[in-house]
Design a protein around this motif. Structure first.
Motif, short mmCIF file in Angstrom:
data_model
loop_
_atom_site.label_atom_id
_atom_site.label_comp_id
_atom_site.label_asym_id
_atom_site.label_seq_id
_atom_site.Cartn_x
_atom_site.Cartn_y
_atom_site.Cartn_z
N VAL A 77 58.51 -42.35 21.80
CA VAL A 77 57.94 -41.60 20.68
C VAL A 77 57.07 -40.46 21.23
O VAL A 77 57.15 -39.31 20.77
N ARG B 278 45.94 -16.65 17.62
CA ARG B 278 47.07 -16.70 16.70
C ARG B 278 46.62 -17.04 15.29
O ARG B 278 47.09 -16.47 14.32
N SER C 122 50.47 -36.31 12.99
CA SER C 122 50.45 -36.16 14.45
C SER C 122 51.82 -36.32 15.11
O SER C 122 51.91 -36.51 16.31
N GLU D 42 51.55 -21.51 28.91
CA GLU D 42 50.29 -20.76 28.81
C GLU D 42 50.34 -19.78 27.65
O GLU D 42 49.35 -19.56 26.97
N TYR E 73 55.69 -32.65 23.76
CA TYR E 73 56.23 -31.29 23.77
C TYR E 73 55.55 -30.46 24.85
O TYR E 73 56.19 -29.75 25.62
N LEU F 265 57.21 -23.40 19.59
CA LEU F 265 56.31 -23.04 20.70
C LEU F 265 55.06 -22.28 20.26
O LEU F 265 53.95 -22.66 20.62
N SER G 255 59.29 -37.59 22.70
CA SER G 255 60.23 -36.89 21.83
C SER G 255 59.61 -36.39 20.54
O SER G 255 60.12 -35.46 19.94
N ARG G 256 58.50 -36.97 20.09
CA ARG G 256 58.02 -36.61 18.77
C ARG G 256 56.60 -36.06 18.70
O ARG G 256 56.20 -35.57 17.65
N THR G 257 55.82 -36.13 19.76
CA THR G 257 54.43 -35.70 19.61
C THR G 257 54.19 -34.34 20.27
O THR G 257 54.97 -33.90 21.12
N LEU G 258 53.10 -33.74 19.89
CA LEU G 258 52.72 -32.45 20.47
C LEU G 258 52.47 -32.62 21.97
O LEU G 258 52.87 -31.77 22.78
N ASP H 254 59.10 -27.34 32.32
CA ASP H 254 60.22 -26.40 32.35
C ASP H 254 59.77 -24.98 32.62
O ASP H 254 60.40 -24.25 33.37
N ALA H 255 58.71 -24.55 31.96
CA ALA H 255 58.31 -23.14 32.03
C ALA H 255 56.79 -23.06 31.82
O ALA H 255 56.33 -22.86 30.71
N LYS I 16 56.83 -31.34 28.27
CA LYS I 16 58.15 -30.79 28.57
C LYS I 16 58.06 -29.28 28.85
O LYS I 16 58.67 -28.78 29.79
N VAL I 17 57.28 -28.58 28.04
CA VAL I 17 57.15 -27.13 28.24
C VAL I 17 56.51 -26.84 29.59
O VAL I 17 56.97 -25.98 30.34
N ALA J 276 51.85 -20.27 24.95
CA ALA J 276 51.65 -21.06 23.73
C ALA J 276 50.23 -21.59 23.63
O ALA J 276 49.86 -22.18 22.64
N GLY J 277 49.43 -21.39 24.69
CA GLY J 277 48.04 -21.82 24.64
C GLY J 277 47.82 -23.23 25.15
O GLY J 277 46.79 -23.83 24.88
N PHE J 278 48.80 -23.78 25.89
CA PHE J 278 48.62 -25.12 26.45
C PHE J 278 47.87 -24.98 27.78
O PHE J 278 48.04 -24.01 28.49
N MET K 149 65.05 -25.54 26.58
CA MET K 149 64.84 -26.13 25.27
C MET K 149 65.70 -25.41 24.25
O MET K 149 66.00 -24.23 24.40
N ALA L 161 55.45 -20.14 29.85
CA ALA L 161 55.65 -20.23 28.40
C ALA L 161 54.60 -21.15 27.80
O ALA L 161 54.12 -20.93 26.69
N GLY M 175 61.28 -18.19 30.12
CA GLY M 175 60.23 -18.71 30.99
C GLY M 175 58.84 -18.25 30.59
O GLY M 175 57.86 -18.78 31.07
N HIS M 176 58.73 -17.26 29.70
CA HIS M 176 57.41 -16.84 29.23
C HIS M 176 57.40 -16.82 27.70
O HIS M 176 56.60 -17.48 27.06
N PRO N 16 44.86 -18.55 23.36
CA PRO N 16 45.98 -17.98 22.59
C PRO N 16 46.09 -18.55 21.18
O PRO N 16 46.38 -17.81 20.23
N ASN N 17 45.87 -19.86 21.02
CA ASN N 17 46.07 -20.43 19.69
C ASN N 17 45.02 -20.02 18.69
O ASN N 17 45.31 -19.78 17.53
#
Lengths: 358, 512
Positions: free
Chosen positions: A214, B332, B372, A236, A223, B360, A217-220, A230-231, A226-227, A238-240, B352, A234, B345-346, B328-329
Motif C-alpha cells: 500500500v 505553487r 492520505s 526537486e 510516490y 507530480l 503503490s498508493r501513498t504520497l 527514477d529522476a 519512486k520519483v 515537485a518540491g520533494f 512513470m 523531477a 528527468g526534470h 516549490p509547493n
C-alpha cells in the motif's frame, strides 16, 4: 573488434518480470553441472535441495521460520532501493535490533507480563533505526556513500554483539561460554503450531508485505520514493526533499531489519549468541532484486531463498556436500538475475561502427 | 604533395543525417596553418557532428575532406592522428587511479619508454605553461589539470591541427586565461586550432576566423576582427526575421512576480552565480529572457520556482507575498507554475506513466490525495483531460513519459501546468526540439494565458520565438540580467548586444 553494449530503445516489459524465472532456470542448469563435477547425482542433489526440505509439514513451517526475516528485510530494502538509497547494511541493523531486543528480554529475566514482548519488539525496532540513522546522518551531512558506511557498520555491529555476549550479557551460570541466558517464557514469541518453531513473526512479516505494498503503490510517500529513485531532479521540481527521503527510507529499513533481528532472537534462537544471523541481511538484497523490488514479489523471492538455506542443510546431511553450496546457489541466482537484467536493457553488438553511429 | 593549397584543412559539402534529423547539411570550412578558427553555434547546431567527421569517429554521408589540398578519407581516429589531427574532448577519458604518465601512455598508438615519456611530458609542460607532474595520480588533480593531460597527450603527437570541443565549459575564469595563453603560443608556432564554442567573448579574445553554424547549415565564414560580439550572436541565433509582427500590448494589471536584487551563489564550480537580479512581471504580459546557453538560465529558473531557496524571503515576491524562502509547493499554492527546460528527468519522470506524471506537480493544487492515499481515479481523469485538451498524441495515459516524442511530452507538461490555472507561469525553452506545428500551438497557449490575466515569463535561447511572443525582452549574461525593453522598440542586433553583456544604455540605444 571488441563487442559492445548498446542500450535498447524499449526494454521488453514481460521480460522484466520473467527474468527471475529465467535466472532460476539457469541457476538449476549451473547447479546440475556443478553437482556433476562434484561427482554427485544431480537428481539426488536437486531432490535434497529443493524437494526434501518442504516434503513435510514441519519442513514447511521451517521454511516460514527462515523466510520471515528475509521477507521483512526484503520489503524494507526494496523501499530504499526504489528511492536509490543503497542500504546494504541491513545485517548490521538486524544485529543491533536483536541485541537491543535481547537486552530488554534479559532485563525482564524470570518476570512475567503481557507487556514484555511488545517492549522487546519496540527495543529491536529502535536498535535497527538507531544504527541506520548513523548512515542517514553521514549521508545527508557529509555526503558519505551509504553503501560503504552501512556495510562497514555491519561489521561494527557484529563485533559489538560479540563484545556484549563475552561481557555484560554473558550467562553468569554458562561456564564462561559467550552466550546469554536462555530467555524466559514470557520473552519468547508465541509459536503458531504445536511442535513447530513457526512463530508470530511470520504473521508480522505478512502484515509488513501488505503495508509495504500500500505504501509504495498508493501513498504520497511511496510516490516520492519512486520519483526520487527514477529522476531526482523531477522530485526537486515537485518540491520533494532528497534528504527527507534518505532519512525516511533508512529509518524505515533499519527499523524493519531490527524487527527481523529481534524476531530471530526471541523466536527460534531464544537467547543472544555471538552470531544471530546466517547473513539474512545480505541475502535479503538478493531477495529484494529477485522480487523485483515489489513487496509481493519479495514474499515469493524470500520463500525461494529460504529454501536454499534449508536445502543447503539437507544437502549437507544427506549428501555430505559442503555448507558453501547454499552460498553458491544464492550467488548463482543473483548473478544470473543481474545478467538477464543487463541483457533486457542492453544488447550486445560486435559491430563497433554501428555503436558510434547510434 | 600538393602545396598549392593555402589551407591546411578544407571541408566541402559535408552532410550527415541521423534518423529523423539532418545534423549537418552541406557544410564548408577552411582552416589555414597557424590559424585559430572558431566553430560557433548553439546547442544542436551540428558542431560536434562536424568535428567527429574530421576526427574519423563519424562517417560523412556526403562531402569531402582535403588535407593540404589532398582529398582524404578519415576512417578512424587513429587515421586522423596519422594525418596530424589531435582532439581534446569535452569529457575526458582518464583513469583516476593511474598516474599522468600512465594515462598518456595508454592513449598512445605505439609503445613507449615510460621514463622518456615522463621527460617529454615535463618538457612540454614547461614550454607551453601547462604545469603538470607526470607522476601525480589523476584523482588528485583539478579539472583544469586533467584537461592539461589531454592537451599534452595531443601535443606529444606533434599535430598540425588541434581540435578543442568546448574546452572552457568546465574551467574557472583563471584557468581559462591560462589556457588561452597556451593556445596563442601554439598558434604562433604554426599549429592550427579549431576551437568549438558558443561563448562569444572567448571567440573575440582568441580566434581570427570563425565559421558559424545554425541548425546544421553554415551561416557564414567571417573574420572575427570585422565582427562584433552582437553581430556574431545575431548570426548564431538567426537573423532572417527582420520585421516581427509584435503582439498587441495587453492590458497590464498588478505586479504578480517581483524580484528585488536577488543574489544566489553558484552551487558548484561550473555553476553560475546570480547577481543583483531585478525583474517584474505583471498580469497580462509575456516577458522574455534571452541569452546564450549556460549564462545562468537554469539557476534563474530554480531560484524563481523554489527549487533553490534564496537567503532572503523578500528578494522574491509572488502576488505580494515574500516568497524567497518558500519551497516549490508553497509557491505553487500561491499560483506560480513552472516548466523546466529538460523534459525527461526534470519536468517529467521518464519511467512513470502519464497519469503518475500528471500527479507530480498538481497533487497539492488539485487535491489529488484523499484519506492520505493517492486518488488514482481523479489523477487519471486529470491526465486524460490534459491529453484531450492539448491534443497529446498517445494511446492512453498509461504509457510511460519516455515513450512520447519531445513535442508531445512538452504539450503534456505545459498542459499539466496550464490546467491548474496558474496566476504566473515561468517556462524555459518552451519549444526546444518541438516540431513546428506543436511549437505554434504552445506559443499560442502562452499568449492566451497572458490574455486571461496571468503573468508569463519565458526563458529561451530561441530569439525568434522570444521576439514573436514577448511584450518586453531582456537578456541574461554571466548571471546578470539586463534591463528590459518593449519588444516593439528593439532590433535583433540590440538583443544580441544584451546577450553579449553590453549595456545598451551607453549611448547605443535610446529607448525606454
Amino acid at each position: 573488434m571488441l563487442p559492445s553494449m548498446i542500450k535498447r530503445q524499449t526494454p521488453s516489459r514481460a521480460m522484466v518480470y520473467l527474468s527471475p524465472l529465467l535466472a532460476l532456470a539457469l541457476t538449476l542448469v549451473a547447479g546440475i553441472l556443478l553437482f556433476l563435477i562434484m561427482g554427485v547425482s544431480p537428481a539426488a542433489a536437486l531432490h535434497a535441495f529443493f524437494i526434501e526440505p518442504v516434503s513435510t509439514f514441519y519442513g514447511l513451517t521451517e521454511l516460514g521460520v527462515k523466510a520471515s526475516p528475509l521477507i521483512l528485510i526484503g520489503v524494507a530494502l526494496s523501499l530504499g532501493f526504489r528511492a536509490g538509497v543503497w542500504n546494504i547494511g541491513a545485517e548490521g541493523q538486524l544485529i543491533m535490533g536483536g541485541l537491543c531486543g535481547g537486552a530488554v528480554a534479559l532485563f525482564f529475566y524470570e518476570k512475567t507480563g503481557f507487556y514484555i514482548i511488545p517492549l522487546i519488539l519496540i527495543a529491536g525496532v529502535s536498535g535497527g533505526m538507531m544504527w541506520a540513522s548513523i548512515v542517514a546522518f553521514l549521508r545527508t551531512h557529509f555526503n558519505a556513500n551509504e553503501i560503504l558506511t552501512s556495510l562497514m557498520l555491519s561489521y561494527v555491529a557484529g563485533l559489538f554483539l560479540n563484545l556484549m555476549v563475552h561481557g555484560p550479557l554473558k550467562d553468569p551460570e554458562g561456564y564462561n561460554f559467550p552466550e546469554s541466558r536462555l530467555f524466559s517464557e514470557s520473552a519468547l514469541l508465541p509459536t503458531m503450531f504445536e511442535g513447530s518453531r513457526l512463530h508470530i513473526g511470520f504473521l508480522i512479516a505478512l502484515i509488513v508485505v501488505v503495508v509495504g505494498w500500500v505504501l509504495i503503490s498508493r501513498t504520497l510517500l511511496g510516490y516520492q520514493i519512486k520519483v526520487m529513485g527514477d529522476a531526482p531532479a523531477a522530485g526537486e521540481h515537485a518540491g520533494f526533499s532528497r534528504s527527507k527521503i534518505i532519512w525516511i527510507t533508512l529509518i524505515l529499513s533499519g527499523g524493519i531489519a531490527g524487527l527481523a533481528g529481534v524476531i530471530e532472537v526471541s523466536g527460534p534462537i531464544g537467547q543472544l549468541l555471538p552470531t544471530i544471523s546466517p547473513g539474512y541481511g545480505f541475502t535479503a538484497i538478493i531477495v529484494a532484486y529477485v522480487g523485483r523490488l515489489h513487496p509481493v514479489g519479495v514474499l515469493f523471492a524470500a520463500l525461494l531463498l529460504a529454501l536454499t538455506y534449508l536445502g543447503g542443510e539437507e544437502a549437507q546431511i544427506s549428501l555430505n556436500l559442503p555448507v558453501a553450496v547454499t552460498g553458491v546457489f544464492q550467488g548463482l541466482l543473483l548473478f544470473f538475475l543481474l545478467a538477464s537484467d543487463v541483457l533486457i536493457h542492453y544488447r550486445v553488438s560486435f559491430n563497433n561502427k554501428q555503436m558510434v553511429a547510434s | 604533395m600538393n602545396t598549392s593549397s593555402p589551407y591546411l584543412l578544407e571541408l566541402k559539402g559535408m552532410s550527415k543525417a541521423f534518423p529523423g534529423v539532418l545534423a549537418t547539411d552541406n557544410v564548408d570550412l577552411q582552416i589555414k596553418p597557424g590559424e585559430v578558427h572558431a566553430l560557433l553555434g548553439e546547442n544542436g547546431a551540428g558542431k560536434s557532428t562536424l568535428v567527429k567527421m574530421i576526427y574519423g569517429i563519424l562517417k560523412p554521408d556526403a562531402g569531402s575532406i582535403l588535407f593540404n589540398g589532398i582529398p582524404v578519407e578519415v576512417n578512424t581516429p587513429a587515421h586522423a592522428r596519422e594525418l596530424g589531427v589531435a582532439m581534446v574532448f569535452q569529457h575526458f577519458s582518464l583513469f583516476d587511479s593511474l598516474s599522468v604518465v600512465d594515462n598518456i601512455s595508454l592513449g598512445m598508438d605505439h609503445d613507449n619508454d615510460m621514463h622518456e615519456l615522463a621527460q617529454q611530458i615535463t618538457e612540454l609542460s614547461h614550454r607551453y605553461g601547462l604545469p603538470l607532474d607526470p607522476q601525480r595520480h589523476v584523482y588528485t588533480l583539478s579539472v583544469g589539470e586533467r584537461q592539461r593531460i589531454e592537451i599534452i597527450r595531443c601535443l606529444l603527437q606533434k599535430p598540425k591541427l588541434l581540435v578543442m570541443d568546448e574546452p572552457t565549459s568546465v574551467l574557472t575564469p583563471q584557468e581559462v586565461e591560462k589556457l588561452f595563453i597556451t593556445l596563442k603560443r601554439l598558434s604562433e608556432e604554426g599549429m592550427a586550432i579549431l576551437y568549438i564554442s558558443h561563448k562569444l567573448n572567448e571567440i573575440k579574445a582568441l580566434c581570427s576566423g570563425a565559421t558559424i553554424l545554425r541548425l546544421g547549415r553554415k551561416v557564414d565564414s567571417v573574420k572575427v576582427e570585422d565582427e562584433s560580439a552582437q553581430s556574431l550572436a545575431a548570426m548564431m541565433m538567426g537573423k532572417e526575421l527582420k520585421n516581427i509582427a509584435h503582439p498587441k500590448q495587453a492590458e497590464l494589471g498588478e505586479v504578480r512576480l517581483l524580484v528585488n536584487g536577488l543574489d544566489l551563489p553558484a552551487k558548484d564550480k561550473t555553476g553560475i552565480a546570480l547577481q543583483g537580479i531585478n525583474l517584474e512581471v505583471r498580469s497580462g504580459e509575456v516577458v522574455g529572457i534571452s541569452g546564450v546557453a549556460g549564462n545562468g538560465q537554469d539557476e534563474l529558473l530554480a531560484a524563481l520556482n523554489g527549487e533553490q531557496r534564496s537567503a532572503q524571503a523578500s528578494s522574491i515576491e509572488i502576488e505580494g507575498q515574500a516568497a524567497g524562502r518558500m519551497g516549490p509547493n508553497e509557491r505553487r499554492l500561491i499560483g506560480l507554475a513552472s516548466v523546466p527546460e529538460k523534459r525527461l528527468g526534470h519536468g517529467a519522470v521518464p519511467d512513470m506513466n502519464l497519469a503518475e506524471n500528471s500527479f507530480l506537480t498538481a497533487f497539492k493544487r488539485l487535491g489529488l490525495i484523499k484519506n492520505s492515499l493517492i486518488d488514482s481515479i481523479k489523477t487519471s481523469l486529470f491526465a486524460d483531460k490534459i491529453i484531450q485538451q492539448f491534443s497529446v498524441k498517445t494511446p492512453s495515459s498509461d504509457v510511460p513519459a519516455v515513450s512520447l516524442s519531445g513535442g508531445n511530452l512538452q504539450k503534456f507538461i505545459i498542459g499539466r501546468e496550464l490546467l491548474q490555472d496558474p496566476d504566473m507561469l515561468i517556462v524555459a525553452q518552451p519549444t526546444w526540439g518541438v516540431d513546428a506545428g506543436a511549437a505554434q500551438t504552445i506559443r499560442l497557449e502562452l499568449r492566451e494565458l497572458a490574455a486571461k490575466g496571468a503573468a508569463v515569463l519565458v526563458i529561451s535561447q530561441d530569439l525568434d520565438e522570444l521576439l514573436e511572443i514577448s511584450d518586453r525582452i531582456g537578456a541574461i549574461c554571466g548571471g546578470k540580467l539586463s534591463r528590459f525593453y518593449p519588444t516593439s522598440d528593439i532590433t535583433i542586433e540590440q538583443v544580441g548586444m544584451l546577450m553579449a553583456g553590453v549595456c545598451i544604455e551607453e549611448g547605443v540605444l535610446n529607448v525606454a
